[in-house]
Design an enzyme around this catalytic site. Structure first.
Site, short mmCIF file in Angstrom:
data_model
loop_
_atom_site.label_atom_id
_atom_site.label_comp_id
_atom_site.label_asym_id
_atom_site.label_seq_id
_atom_site.Cartn_x
_atom_site.Cartn_y
_atom_site.Cartn_z
N SER A 167 73.29 61.95 -7.29
CA SER A 167 74.26 60.90 -7.04
C SER A 167 74.63 60.79 -5.57
CB SER A 167 75.53 61.16 -7.87
OG SER A 167 76.55 60.26 -7.54
N PRO A 226 72.93 65.70 -16.26
CA PRO A 226 73.89 65.70 -15.15
C PRO A 226 73.30 65.01 -13.92
CG PRO A 226 73.90 67.83 -16.23
CD PRO A 226 72.77 67.05 -16.85
N CYS A 227 74.12 64.13 -13.33
CA CYS A 227 73.61 63.31 -12.22
C CYS A 227 74.06 63.80 -10.85
CB CYS A 227 74.08 61.86 -12.41
SG CYS A 227 75.89 61.66 -12.29
N GLN A 228 74.88 64.86 -10.81
CA GLN A 228 75.52 65.22 -9.53
C GLN A 228 74.52 65.51 -8.42
OE1 GLN A 228 76.29 66.40 -12.49
NE2 GLN A 228 78.50 66.42 -12.81
#
Length: 325
Positions: free
Chosen positions: A76, A71-73
């Site tokens: 990001s 997951p990049c949240q």
């Protein structure tokens, strides 16, 4: 459990899986989100609906390839970027895994966002499973962590490369920059040669002509001259919320659900929302891909997915026919 040759961590709705399918291949994906699991199932992708960080990699012994897009949240630019503050903790966890210590349970309590530490899972699985090849994708902000992972893999006998690519260079109608880590046990990983280029069409180093970037309008069959507003009906201003569809789209995130499409022509003031199907095509999925869930959930799945065109190009160059059946 029967494990196919390729294991896909954080598999989402099936970006990597669809890329593999373009090569005539399949994988087993692990995904925690029930709606994304439902999408994968509807698309016919083998799936384990579970938390990657809670599983024992030994349960998947025998895989040839490992894919991971954590997951990049938290890293990001579209989020709060707590992951940047968690970098030191993530580097420490990588070092501990390299030394044979699993310190995740203690270190996760030091993270501002617990999801940040998921970026170390590709290394945990790679060291446990010793696959022939590894492919990791994430947002550019994670590049130092991917390079750290690559350095550790080199110490364990892999030849590894890490760097950044733009998916528009491989035919996606979207300017989407991503960090990659590619590793192979037998040979130096090779990036695919770009097939497209922004600006004037010109030959590459080998004399092959690169095609121009695919525009948003071309991908969706729109007429020329349309515009995209990224924040509803507000005027374009210092925030820069307007771009032309006669170029690749800006990077899609779940916020693309608020994009509207229309014309600046004084006689044409009809604007409409971008549809989920159009967003899926811009991400490189087939127009009939069976995304499940509400509109907002579908846009989140699309924005989080690896573009299948990029996935197929990367895996074909990295592994060729060795992407096991």
């Amino acid at each position: 459990m029967t494990v196919p040759g390729t294991l896909d961590l954080f598999a989402g709705p099936g970006g990597w899986s669809t890329g593999l399918r373009l090569l005539g291949l399949e994988d087993l994906g692990i995904e925690i989100d029930p709606t994304a699991c439902a999408t994968r199932t509807a698309a016919g992708h083998a799936t384990v609906c579970a938390d990657v960080s809670a599983l024992d990699p030994a349960d998947f012994a025998g895989v040839t390839g490992l894919i991971a897009s954590s997951p990049c949240q938290t890293f990001s630019t579209a989020g709060k970027r707590a992951g940047l503050a968690d970098m030191v903790v993530c580097h420490r966890a990588l070092n501990d895994l390299a030394a044979g210590r699993d310190s995740r349970a203690a270190l996760v309590e030091q993270c501002r966002d617990r999801r940040s530490l998921l970026v170390v899972e590709p290394l945990r699985y790679a060291l446990a499973l010793s696959p022939q090849w590894v492919a990791v994708e994430n947002v550019p902000a994670t590049a130092p962590l991917l390079e750290h992972t690559a350095a550790i893999l080199r110490e364990h006998g892999y030849r590894a490369w890490s760097g950044e690519v733009n998916a528009a260079d491989y035919g996606l109608a979207q300017s989407r920059r991503r960090a990659l880590l590619l590793a192979h046990s037998d040979r130096l990983p090779a990036l695919p040669a770009p097939t497209h280029r922004g600006g004037a069409v010109q030959p590459d180093l080998f004399g092959s002509e690169l095609r121009p970037w695919v525009t948003m309008a071309d991908a969706l069959g729109w007429p020329r001259g349309l515009q995209i507003r990224t924040r509803g009906m507000r005027r374009a201003g210092t925030g820069g919320n307007l771009f032309s569809a006669d170029r690749p789209a800006w990077t899609l995130t779940e916020k693309a659900r608020s994009w509207t499409v229309g014309s600046l022509d004084a006689l044409a003031h009809t604007w409409r929302q971008l549809t989920a199907q159009e967003a899926a095509v811009l991400q490189g999925f087939p127009p009939d891909y069976p995304f499940q869930g509400r509109r907002s959930t579908v846009f989140r799945q699309i924005g989080d997915a690896v573009p299948p065109l990029l996935a197929a190009a990367v895996l074909d160059a990295l592994c060729g026919t060795e992407v096991t059946r």
